[in-house]
Structure formats: structure tokens, C-alpha cells
Enzyme design. Structure first.
Site, PDB file in Angstrom:
ATOM      1  CG  ASN A 110     -45.384  13.455  19.461  1.00 44.28           C
ATOM      2  OD1 ASN A 110     -46.168  12.667  20.012  1.00 44.28           O
ATOM      3  ND2 ASN A 110     -45.686  14.079  18.350  1.00 44.28           N
ATOM      4  CB  CYS A 147     -48.344  15.337  14.041  1.00 44.98           C
ATOM      5  SG  CYS A 147     -49.340  15.821  15.441  1.00 44.98           S
TER       6      CYS A 147
HETATM    7  P1  NDP Z   1     -45.276   4.641  15.805  1.00 43.99           P
HETATM    8  O1  NDP Z   1     -46.436   4.998  14.956  1.00 43.99           O
HETATM    9  O2  NDP Z   1     -44.548   3.389  15.520  1.00 43.99           O
HETATM   10  O3  NDP Z   1     -45.711   4.558  17.363  1.00 43.99           O
HETATM   11  C1  NDP Z   1     -46.847   5.178  17.928  1.00 43.99           C
HETATM   12  C2  NDP Z   1     -47.526   4.222  18.904  1.00 43.99           C
HETATM   13  O4  NDP Z   1     -48.023   3.082  18.188  1.00 43.99           O
HETATM   14  C3  NDP Z   1     -46.598   3.667  19.976  1.00 43.99           C
HETATM   15  O5  NDP Z   1     -47.323   3.496  21.184  1.00 43.99           O
HETATM   16  C4  NDP Z   1     -46.216   2.318  19.391  1.00 43.99           C
HETATM   17  O6  NDP Z   1     -45.792   1.384  20.361  1.00 43.99           O
HETATM   18  C5  NDP Z   1     -47.514   1.887  18.781  1.00 43.99           C
HETATM   19  N1  NDP Z   1     -47.383   0.876  17.742  1.00 43.99           N
HETATM   20  C6  NDP Z   1     -46.321   0.615  16.947  1.00 43.99           C
HETATM   21  N2  NDP Z   1     -46.594  -0.398  16.099  1.00 43.99           N
HETATM   22  C7  NDP Z   1     -47.866  -0.789  16.360  1.00 43.99           C
HETATM   23  C8  NDP Z   1     -48.712  -1.803  15.819  1.00 43.99           C
HETATM   24  N3  NDP Z   1     -48.321  -2.585  14.842  1.00 43.99           N
HETATM   25  N4  NDP Z   1     -49.954  -1.941  16.336  1.00 43.99           N
HETATM   26  C9  NDP Z   1     -50.384  -1.129  17.330  1.00 43.99           C
HETATM   27  N5  NDP Z   1     -49.613  -0.172  17.885  1.00 43.99           N
HETATM   28  C10 NDP Z   1     -48.372   0.009  17.400  1.00 43.99           C
HETATM   29  O7  NDP Z   1     -44.294   5.856  15.793  1.00 43.99           O
HETATM   30  P2  NDP Z   1     -42.711   5.801  16.066  1.00 43.99           P
HETATM   31  O8  NDP Z   1     -42.558   5.883  17.492  1.00 43.99           O
HETATM   32  O9  NDP Z   1     -42.039   4.654  15.419  1.00 43.99           O
HETATM   33  O10 NDP Z   1     -42.250   7.092  15.259  1.00 43.99           O
HETATM   34  C11 NDP Z   1     -41.957   6.969  13.876  1.00 43.99           C
HETATM   35  C12 NDP Z   1     -42.454   8.140  13.106  1.00 43.99           C
HETATM   36  O11 NDP Z   1     -43.862   8.264  13.282  1.00 43.99           O
HETATM   37  C13 NDP Z   1     -41.928   9.478  13.553  1.00 43.99           C
HETATM   38  O12 NDP Z   1     -40.675   9.750  13.045  1.00 43.99           O
HETATM   39  C14 NDP Z   1     -43.000  10.393  13.019  1.00 43.99           C
HETATM   40  O13 NDP Z   1     -42.780  10.626  11.659  1.00 43.99           O
HETATM   41  C15 NDP Z   1     -44.279   9.605  13.213  1.00 43.99           C
HETATM   42  N6  NDP Z   1     -44.983   9.948  14.460  1.00 43.99           N
HETATM   43  C16 NDP Z   1     -46.045  10.772  14.415  1.00 43.99           C
HETATM   44  C17 NDP Z   1     -46.676  11.153  15.563  1.00 43.99           C
HETATM   45  C18 NDP Z   1     -47.830  12.089  15.540  1.00 43.99           C
HETATM   46  O14 NDP Z   1     -47.989  12.860  16.485  1.00 43.99           O
HETATM   47  N7  NDP Z   1     -48.692  12.037  14.538  1.00 43.99           N
HETATM   48  C19 NDP Z   1     -46.234  10.707  16.874  1.00 43.99           C
HETATM   49  C20 NDP Z   1     -45.125   9.781  16.839  1.00 43.99           C
HETATM   50  C21 NDP Z   1     -44.543   9.431  15.666  1.00 43.99           C
HETATM   51  P3  NDP Z   1     -44.235   1.233  20.805  1.00 43.99           P
HETATM   52  O15 NDP Z   1     -43.488   2.348  20.196  1.00 43.99           O
HETATM   53  O16 NDP Z   1     -44.319   1.307  22.291  1.00 43.99           O
HETATM   54  O17 NDP Z   1     -43.803  -0.096  20.326  1.00 43.99           O
END
Ligand code: NDP
Length: 455
Positions: free
Chosen positions: A135, A267
């Protein structure tokens, strides 16, 4: 090393076209990057604080020099209006400049104890793993990289697969700035393999993560195995409480930015707007008028104030919140290609409604009435999250009373501004663990060592 055979295709969310192909890796590539960070650590922590400071200042200046290129890349990759992208790259430069001042200010204490003196040192942790979301790609990465390097740690960063491009540029900038090879490493690959390897490899001293609460929970559990330090910046469902005595025009004018900014993929989004009943209709009308001014369109068009969502999956997830919802207002958006979604205002019956409880991460606001201060605070705190929030009132005592009562890490009074480089940012409850930014962040990238001298 990664090869183009396992290239990652990066999509431009405004038009669904291929923006770039980048090499991605797997767990073995993560292990190699950790090896480089571990090898570089002794020499980096030994660099004189003044010199570490100068190197970080140089990185900040290089980011500023490349601001326009980085902003265009971020605008296209993350689908954000170019003005917002410029501001975010500016935040990344500011973050490096702010923490460039830290190496010479990592002070300890002297403590009088029986028979001698204790003194404390702030020591770096070692090689640190950073996992970041899509984001605010470069800004959020910088909030972690800059304090980590300032304190003498080395770093492996895994950016989100949807938005790896500015992180890869930053890797070049850091080397160009004179920071030695191995100190800052970027690995592109899936969270499930590359991310989890960072979390489980015992050579990694700490993980700093921003993303969903579900993944944060898993990272916390996996990290416990090697007693890794963990900081987590997770989801939110922040409330903006608007009392009837507030400057309603100002509150309504600020509300669209607070919930539709970055297309709601924030967030800190104030996605629950709680309004004192006597002001409810007036506020809703003003909020609708202010929202109608939003221009959804091409991120590179200077007239656009909102871009597309990040992906088709995100659009599907956001759309699901409209099922059976009371829609008070919905703007317009391009029909496609691109992952478009219009700004939308809902008026759910209560905070129990799904749209009022779950993090939507899209441009949907819920506006809900309350009767009195006690009910407003009860509603605001009735959530698993506690990241940010706002209080709008002209009564100063009430503003402070409400701020103290709200279970939230980052609050604003008569404003919706959550994040400043100089101030701590982070969540209560399931919004996270630890703090980023400000002087507090340095506590999470150092260990306190106590040394006793017998006198
Ligand atoms: P994720 O939490 O899945 O992704 C965030 C990061 O974590 C990415 O780099 C992702 O890698 C990585 N990741 C995913 N799974 C794992 C794991 N098992 N172990 C270690 N790292 C991991 O967020 P999403 O992109 O799926 O978004 C889904 C929801 O999360 C959103 O709709 C929102 O509600 C929330 N979100 C909140 C954020 C915040 O700022 N607090 C930011 C983004 C999302 P990759 O995607 O490259 O596989």
C-alpha cells in the site's frame, strides 16, 4: 541466484498491463541474502557513528534527486495519484534524513549501584528481516530500513510481490550512496516461501513486518521458535468521533482524505465515522458533498485524486462489503480495464454490521450515529484493532478525555493526520506490537547491554 525463468510479472493496476518482469527467488535465495547480511554485519556495526550518519544522509539526498522517477514508478505500480506518490517518496527521503541523526545519539546511562557503577549501551541486533506490504511500498520500507541501519544492523527486505519496483531501485541507491555491499539486501519472492524463510532462519535476529493481522499472527508464532524479536504493524478499523459541537465543515472536508486516501488501502483509514445524532444528517450531507469532489482516474493524470485498487482480488474482497449494505452515496469510477472502485459511503445500523467491524482496505466509509460521549467511546473501542483514530470537538477537556480513553496507538484531535516521521506510530490490541518512527523506533532495533564496573 534468481533467473528470469522464474520471473515475476508486475502489473499496472490502472490498466492491467505488464509494467515489469523482475527476477524472483525462493527460500534458497532468501538464505543467501541472509548470509550476505550476516557477513556484512561486523564491519557495518564497526563503522564510526559519524560515518554511518553521513552515509544515511547521502541516501536521503539521492532519493530526493530521483524523486520524480521513483514517484512515477510508485504511482504506476501501486496505482496512486502522482501527487500522493511524490509525497510518499519525500517521506522516504525524510525518514533516512531523520535517522541519519541517530547513530551519534544512541546514548546509554550510568547507574550508581553498590560497590561500583553500571553503564548501559544500545547495541545493534544483527541481521534483520523486513517484510513489507503494497500500500505504501517505499515509505513503509524506509520506516524500517533507516532506523535498522542507523543502529548498526544489516537488513534483508522482502517487499510485497505486487509492488517490488521501488525497493529494487532503493537497493541501487543505497550502494551508490556508499553503503557497503551486503548491508542492505532485497529479495523478491512469495511471502509463503521467501518471507517465511526470513522468519524461521535462526541467523535472523528480528523481523519487522507490516501487513495483515492474519499474516502477523503467523509470523509471531513462527518467530517464537527461535525467540526472534518481532515488531508487527497490522490492520485497523479506526474510528473518527465527531461531536455535535465540532467544526462540522472542517470535519467533513477532512473526512474523504482520511478514509478514501490511498483508495482506502491504508491501515489508518478512519473507516468508522461516529457522529453525534443531532449532527448526523448535516455531517452526512457535507461528507457526501466533499466526497463528490473526488476524481477517480489515471494515477498519472494530475486531475486524479484517487486511483484504482491494487488487484482484482482486492476489488473482489472490497466489493463483498456492498452485499445487503445501506449505500448513502456512491461516486463514479472508470469501467475498465483497471481495478477501479468508486468512493462509497454506507450507513450501517450499528457497529455490529460486517462493514463496520472488519478491515475493508478499500474506499468504503461507514457513518454511524451515537447518543453521548460514553456511547461513542464504547463504540470506538468495540473492535479487535487499535491503530489510529480522531476526535472532532471544540471542547478541549472532552477531546483529551476521549483521547485518553480510546484504545488506540495514534490519535489526532481536530485532524486526521496519523503519521509523522518524528513521532511514534503503532497499534494497541491486534493492530500490532512495537512502534515505528520517532525516537521510539530505535528501541526496537537495539538491545540494551548493561556493564558493571567495580570501583
Ligand atoms: P499480507 O499480510 O498477506 O502481505 C504483506 C506482506 O507479507 C507481503 O510482503 C507478503 O508477501 C508477506 N507475506 C504473506 N504471507 C506471508 C507469510 N506466511 N510469511 C511471511 N510473509 C508473508 O497482506 P495482503 O497483501 O494479502 O493484503 C490482505 C489484507 O491485509 C488487506 O486487505 C488488508 O486488510 C491487510 N493489509 C494491511 C496492511 C497494513 O498496512 N497494515 C498492508 C497490506 C495489507 P507477498 O504478498 O509478496 O506474497
Amino acid at each position: 541466484m534468481p533467473t528470469t525463468e522464474n520471473a515475476l510479472t508486475v502489473i499496472e493496476p490502472a490498466n492491467e498491463r505488464v509494467l515489469a518482469e523482475v527476477a524472483q527467488t525462493d527460500a534458497s535465495g532468501a538464505a543467501e541474502a541472509i548470509g550476505r547480511a550476516v557477513a556484512a554485519y561486523p564491519a557495518w556495526r564497526a563503522v564510526e557513528p559519524r560515518d554511518r550518519s553521513l552515509l544515511l544522509t547521502r541516501v536521503s539526498s539521492l532519493i530526493e534527486e530521483r524523486l520524480e522517477d521513483l514517484a512515477v514508478l510508485e504511482a504506476r505500480n501501486a496505482g496512486k495519484p502522482i501527487a500522493d506518490a511524490r509525497a510518499e517518496i519525500g517521506i522516504a527521503a525524510d525518514t533516512f534524513r531523520y535517522y541519519a541523526g541517530a547513530p551519534e545519539r544512541l546514548l546509554g546511562q550510568t547507574i550508581p549501584v553498590p560497590g561500583g557503577v553500571d553503564m548501559t549501551f544500545r547495541e545493534p541486533l544483527g541481521a534483520i528481516g523486513l517484510i513489507t506490504p503494497w500500500n505504501f511500498p517505499l515509505a513503509i520500507a524506509s520506516w524500517k530500513i533507516a532506523p535498522a541501519l542507523a543502529a548498526g544492523n544489516t537488513v534483508v527486505l522482502k517487499p510485497a510481490e505486487l509492488t517490488p519496483l521501488t525497493a529494487l531501485r532503493l537497493e541501487e541507491i543505497v550502494l551508490e550512496g556508499g553503503i557497503p555491499e551486503g548491508v542492505f539486501n532485497v529479495v523478491v519472492g512469495p511471502g509463503r516461501t521467501v518471507g517465511e524463510h526470513l522468519v524461521t532462519d535462526p541467523r535472523v535476529a528480528k523481523i519487522a513486518f507490516t501487513g495483515s493481522t492474519a499474516v502477523g499472527r503467523r509470523i509471531g508464532a513462527l518467530a517464537a521458535e527461535s525467540i526472534k524479536r518481532v515488531t508487527l504493524e497490522l490492520g485497523g478499523k479506526s474510528a473518527s468521533i465527531i461531536f455535535a459541537d465540532a467544526d462540522l465543515e472542517a470535519a467533513a472536508a477532512a473526512a474523504p482524505g482520511a478514509v478514501f486516501g490511498n483508495n482506502g488501502q491504508d491501515c489508518c483509514a478512519r473507516s468508522r465515522i461516529l457522529v453525534e445524532r443531532s449532527a448526523f444528517d448535516r455531517f452526512l450531507a457535507l461528507f457526501g458533498e466533499a466526497t463528490a469532489k473526488i476524481r477517480v482516474g489515471d494515477p498519472l493524470d494530475r486531475e486524479s485524486t484517487m486511483g484504482p485498487l491494487i488487484s482484482a482480488a482486492q476489488r473482489e474482497s472490497v466489493s463483498s462489503f456492498l452485499d445487503g449494505a445501506d449505500v448513502a452515496y456512491q461516486g463514479s469510477a472508470p469501467s475498465g480495464p483497471g481495478f477501479w472502485f468508486p468512493p462509497t459511503i454506507l450507513t450501517p445500523a450499528s457497529t455490529d454490521d460486517r462493514a463496520a467491524r472488519e478491515e475493508i482496505f478499500g474506499p468504503i466509509a461507514c457513518v454511524i450515529p451515537f447518543e453521548d460521549e460514553a456511547e461513542a467511546l464504547r463504540m470506538a473501542n468495540d473492535t479487535i484493532y487499535g491503530l489510529s483514530g480522531s476526535i472532532w470537538t471544540r471542547d478541549g477537556a472532552r477531546a483529551l478525555r476521549a483521547a485518553r480513553a480510546m484504545e488506540s496507538g495514534t490519535l489526532s484531535i481536530n485532524s486526521n493526520w496519523s503519521v509523522r516521521v518524528q513521532s511514534p506510530f503503532g497499534g494497541f490490541k491486534q493492530s500490532g506490537v512495537g512502534r515505528e518512527l520517532g525516537p521510539d523506533a530505535l528501541d526496537y532495533y537495539t538491545e540494551v547491554k548493561n556493564v558493571y564496573i567495580a570501583t
